[in-house]
Design a protein around this motif. Structure first.
Motif, PDB file in Angstrom:
ATOM      1  N   TYR A  14       0.894  -1.232   0.030  1.00  0.00           N
ATOM      2  CA  TYR A  14       0.073   0.096  -0.027  1.00  0.00           C
ATOM      3  C   TYR A  14       0.677   1.225   0.065  1.00  0.00           C
ATOM      4  N   ASP A  15       0.490   2.352  -0.531  1.00  0.00           N
ATOM      5  CA  ASP A  15       1.200   3.547  -0.747  1.00  0.00           C
ATOM      6  C   ASP A  15       0.977   4.215   0.487  1.00  0.00           C
ATOM      7  N   VAL A  16       1.267   3.859   1.697  1.00  0.00           N
ATOM      8  CA  VAL A  16       0.982   4.506   3.055  1.00  0.00           C
ATOM      9  C   VAL A  16       2.174   5.485   3.014  1.00  0.00           C
ATOM     10  N   ASP A  17       2.051   6.749   3.784  1.00  0.00           N
ATOM     11  CA  ASP A  17       3.081   7.699   4.044  1.00  0.00           C
ATOM     12  C   ASP A  17       3.560   7.162   5.318  1.00  0.00           C
ATOM     13  N   GLY A  18       3.182   6.494   6.219  1.00  0.00           N
ATOM     14  CA  GLY A  18       3.499   6.228   7.411  1.00  0.00           C
ATOM     15  C   GLY A  18       2.997   5.030   8.178  1.00  0.00           C
ATOM     16  N   ILE A  19       3.613   4.443   9.068  1.00  0.00           N
ATOM     17  CA  ILE A  19       3.267   3.528   9.773  1.00  0.00           C
ATOM     18  C   ILE A  19       3.215   4.127  11.383  1.00  0.00           C
ATOM     19  N   ASN A  20       1.995   3.790  11.802  1.00  0.00           N
ATOM     20  CA  ASN A  20       1.876   4.560  13.228  1.00  0.00           C
ATOM     21  C   ASN A  20       1.440   3.204  14.181  1.00  0.00           C
ATOM     22  N   VAL A  39       9.076   6.182   4.124  1.00  0.00           N
ATOM     23  CA  VAL A  39       7.978   5.994   4.980  1.00  0.00           C
ATOM     24  C   VAL A  39       8.235   6.498   6.330  1.00  0.00           C
ATOM     25  N   ARG A  40       7.342   7.092   6.865  1.00  0.00           N
ATOM     26  CA  ARG A  40       7.719   7.592   8.409  1.00  0.00           C
ATOM     27  C   ARG A  40       7.252   6.644   9.361  1.00  0.00           C
ATOM     28  N   LEU A  41       7.691   6.328  10.423  1.00  0.00           N
ATOM     29  CA  LEU A  41       7.703   5.571  11.593  1.00  0.00           C
ATOM     30  C   LEU A  41       7.107   6.405  12.643  1.00  0.00           C
ATOM     31  N   SER A  42       5.900   6.362  13.171  1.00  0.00           N
ATOM     32  CA  SER A  42       5.604   6.887  14.192  1.00  0.00           C
ATOM     33  C   SER A  42       4.707   6.256  15.341  1.00  0.00           C
ATOM     34  N   MET A  43       4.549   6.405  16.625  1.00  0.00           N
ATOM     35  CA  MET A  43       3.989   5.645  17.623  1.00  0.00           C
ATOM     36  C   MET A  43       3.546   6.501  18.474  1.00  0.00           C
ATOM     37  N   ASP A  44       2.252   5.772  19.254  1.00  0.00           N
ATOM     38  CA  ASP A  44       1.583   6.601  20.119  1.00  0.00           C
ATOM     39  C   ASP A  44       2.090   6.249  21.386  1.00  0.00           C
ATOM     40  N   ALA A  45       2.639   7.437  22.064  1.00  0.00           N
ATOM     41  CA  ALA A  45       3.334   7.560  23.387  1.00  0.00           C
ATOM     42  C   ALA A  45       2.661   7.808  24.632  1.00  0.00           C
ATOM     43  N   ILE A  46       3.032   6.984  25.476  1.00  0.00           N
ATOM     44  CA  ILE A  46       2.167   6.930  26.876  1.00  0.00           C
ATOM     45  C   ILE A  46       2.631   8.258  27.608  1.00  0.00           C
ATOM     46  N   THR A  47       2.044   8.838  28.294  1.00  0.00           N
ATOM     47  CA  THR A  47       2.094  10.173  29.094  1.00  0.00           C
ATOM     48  C   THR A  47       1.201   9.727  30.529  1.00  0.00           C
ATOM     49  N   TYR A  48       1.293   8.796  31.024  1.00  0.00           N
ATOM     50  CA  TYR A  48       0.632   8.544  32.328  1.00  0.00           C
ATOM     51  C   TYR A  48       0.954   9.432  33.340  1.00  0.00           C
ATOM     52  N   GLY A  49       0.022   9.880  34.178  1.00  0.00           N
ATOM     53  CA  GLY A  49       0.440  10.550  35.525  1.00  0.00           C
ATOM     54  C   GLY A  49       0.948  11.824  35.048  1.00  0.00           C
ATOM     55  N   HIS A  50       1.922  12.323  36.087  1.00  0.00           N
ATOM     56  CA  HIS A  50       2.765  13.517  36.041  1.00  0.00           C
ATOM     57  C   HIS A  50       4.097  13.439  35.221  1.00  0.00           C
ATOM     58  N   GLY A  51       4.411  14.506  34.607  1.00  0.00           N
ATOM     59  CA  GLY A  51       5.579  14.305  33.751  1.00  0.00           C
ATOM     60  C   GLY A  51       6.806  14.007  34.452  1.00  0.00           C
ATOM     61  N   PRO A  52       8.056  13.904  33.851  1.00  0.00           N
ATOM     62  CA  PRO A  52       9.407  13.447  34.234  1.00  0.00           C
ATOM     63  C   PRO A  52       9.845  14.586  35.098  1.00  0.00           C
ATOM     64  N   GLN A  53       9.666  15.822  34.986  1.00  0.00           N
ATOM     65  CA  GLN A  53      10.377  16.913  35.848  1.00  0.00           C
ATOM     66  C   GLN A  53       9.403  16.991  37.092  1.00  0.00           C
ATOM     67  N   ALA A  54       8.419  16.207  37.213  1.00  0.00           N
ATOM     68  CA  ALA A  54       7.605  16.329  38.447  1.00  0.00           C
ATOM     69  C   ALA A  54       8.040  15.104  39.224  1.00  0.00           C
ATOM     70  N   VAL A  55       8.326  13.960  38.710  1.00  0.00           N
ATOM     71  CA  VAL A  55       8.482  12.528  39.504  1.00  0.00           C
ATOM     72  C   VAL A  55       9.903  12.071  39.598  1.00  0.00           C
TER      73      VAL A  55
END
Length: 524
Positions: free
Chosen positions: A194-200, A271-287
């Protein structure tokens, strides 16, 4: 099918031209004759709701994307190892889509590209199945490698207490080599056909539901535990909190991402490779830093490390927070700052949850998502989750009504964040690569893979750095984005295995250098 090579070369040149737009000021307007600025804008289009089930739905989807001045769509293609497509390793979905020969992925590519939209195939990586009714296809992973399978053929992820199913939900363990092989080949089949522009990639991690946020209870597939024991010389079954065990499991996900990245590059390097990144809870600067986040510690997903290594082009951060909740609004701000400041030479897109917020709150989050951080960095763009649920008020306002309000808020008015069109940010590391890659496979003469063998890439009179990686459960190893030049590749072979312990590889720009290694011999 993939475009002929001459057209992909042309696409690379066009990508360079688009890249020049990144230097344009944010106030440049598409309608005043200047090139559109570069800013990612997309919807996630899930396959559990209307969107691509029929050609008419696809037509509406494309129109809705253009209305909000989006330039890309992330379309769920491989949902639970079933494909909303007809020509991939994954079997065709049992969902109530229009009958064959209708092909949802082909249709959204056809209509989307005609309208100037990029199409990225969203693939769930480690979610096997989610119904008490098995899939109809005998080739489906659940039927081949789920609850009815035994031994190494059983790919199910498992908790430390032996639990495999969460309700009807089952998961794949990335530490099982055969499962990892299938995932890579299935993704390559989509890119090839398939002529996809990326995989997520979605769910490229360990499952939720652990007993604490400090470690994962998952990963106890029998094959995975045996591999860890072999690698460490241990005979015990490690506790979920065991630091070495957590590192080993996290490495399985990272190595899988590396294989996917280089596997896609081998089929089509643009082709671009992307991913759905987890951001549970508070950010790194707070934990207490990145390694203390639930992302890194609980679900064992090192997406910041993947950006740094260059094996992820774009992190689509699932920054799903309620703007009307003060604590969650703070979390949103923390992650927004972190993702923008830690893009390095790659890209991170801020992905708010439309379904958790009113249109007014989503507008507020969109503005914050695209605002420069105190350090002066700006996220690569915005992706809204999800197309099917454009606000928390769809029950009263209706999907179409709430989507119209969202379009109005985001695109109308002088200060609307999406008032003008924008171009998808270019990827100069792909359109004009300045480095290359190395891959190879270690195996015995019997065909058995050599697992977890240290492989070192050492530069010979070149600027590159010395790097050591481990072969995976299929004997595969890879080095991404290596400086061009000549390298000595050495192997730390296990006791009882003999063969050439080194070879020389030449790395050139944009290419994958395959380390030609002969099969190794076992000796008493």
């Amino acid at each position: 099918m993939r475009l002929p090579r001459v057209l992909t070369t042309l696409a690379a040149v066009l990508g360079l031209l688009l890249g020049a737009a990144m230097a344009l000021p944010a106030h440049a307007h598409a309608h005043d004759g200047t090139a559109a600025p570069a800013q990612w804008r997309s919807y996630w289009v899930d396959a559990f709701n209307p969107g691509i089930y029929t050609p008419a739905q696809v037509t509406n989807l494309v129109k809705d994307a253009l209305d909000v001045n989006a330039n890309a769509l992330i379309v769920q293609t491989a949902r639970r190892y079933d494909c909303f497509c007809n020509n991939a390793l994954y079997p065709r979905t049992d969902a109530a889509i229009a009958p064959a020969p209708y092909d949802p992925l082909a249709e959204i590519i056809r209509q989307g590209h005609a309208a100037g939209l990029q199409v990225h195939a969203w693939v769930n990586v480690n979610t096997m199945w989610n119904s008490a009714t098995p899939p109809r296809s005998p080739d489906h992973v659940f039927n081949q490698h789920g609850p009815s399978a035994t031994g190494a053929d059983r790919w199910l992820n498992k908790k430390a207490d032996g639990q495999e199913l969460v309700g009807a939900n089952s998961y794949v363990d990335p530490g099982n080599p055969a499962a990892a092989d299938y995932i890579v080949r299935a993704i390559q089949s989509i890119v090839r056909n398939y002529d996809v522009d990326g995989i997520n990639l979605d769910y490229v991690r360990y499952p939720d539901g652990s007993s604490t946020p400090t470690h994962s209870d998952w990963g106890y597939n029998d094959v995975s535990v045996a591999r860890f024991q072999q690698a460490t010389g241990r005979t015990d079954v490690p506790l979920p909190s065991d630091e070495a065990w957590s590192d080993w499991r996290r490495d399985q996900v990272t190595n899988l991402v590396r294989r996917i990245y280089l596997g896609i590059w081998d089929v089509d390097p643009h082709v671009r490779l992307s991913m759905d990144a987890i951001t549970y809870g508070h950010g790194p600067q707070a934990v207490g830093g990145w390694q203390a986040t639930r992302t890194y510690a609980e679900v064992l997903q090192d997406w910041a490390g993947w950006l740094d290594e260059g094996i992820m082009d774009t992190a689509m951060t699932m920054n799903y927070k309620r703007n009307w909740n003060p604590d969650q609004a703070l979390m949103f701000s923390e992650w927004s700052e972190f993702l923008a400041d830690h893009q390095g030479e790659r890209q991170a897109v801020n992905g708010p949850a439309l379904y958790l917020n009113s249109v007014a709150d989503s507008l507020s989050q969109a503005r914050e998502a695209l605002r420069p951080t105190p350090a002066g960095h700006t996220a690569a763009g915005w992706s809204g989750y999800a197309y099917a649920t454009p606000s928390m008020n769809v029950a009263t306002g209706g999907v179409a009504g709430e989507r119209a309000k969202l379009v109005q808020a985001l695109t109308r008015g002088e200060d609307a964040p999406f008032r003008d069109k924008a171009a998808v940010p270019a990827m100069p590391w792909k359109t004009a690569p300045q480095d290359g890659h190395v891959t190879g496979t270690l195996a015995l003469r019997s065909g058995a893979p050599l697992d977890q063998v240290p492989v070192t890439l050492d530069p010979l009179a070149t600027r590159g750095e010395k790097i050591t990686r481990l072969s995976d459960g299929s004997g595969w190893f890879g080095f991404a984005h290596v400086e061009p030049g000549v390298y000595l590749l050495t192997l730390d072979l296990p006791k009882g295995v003999t063969g050439p312990p080194a070879t020389v590889v030449r790395v050139t720009k944009g290419d994958i250098a395959e380390a030609g290694l002969p099969p190794f011999r076992e000796v008493p």
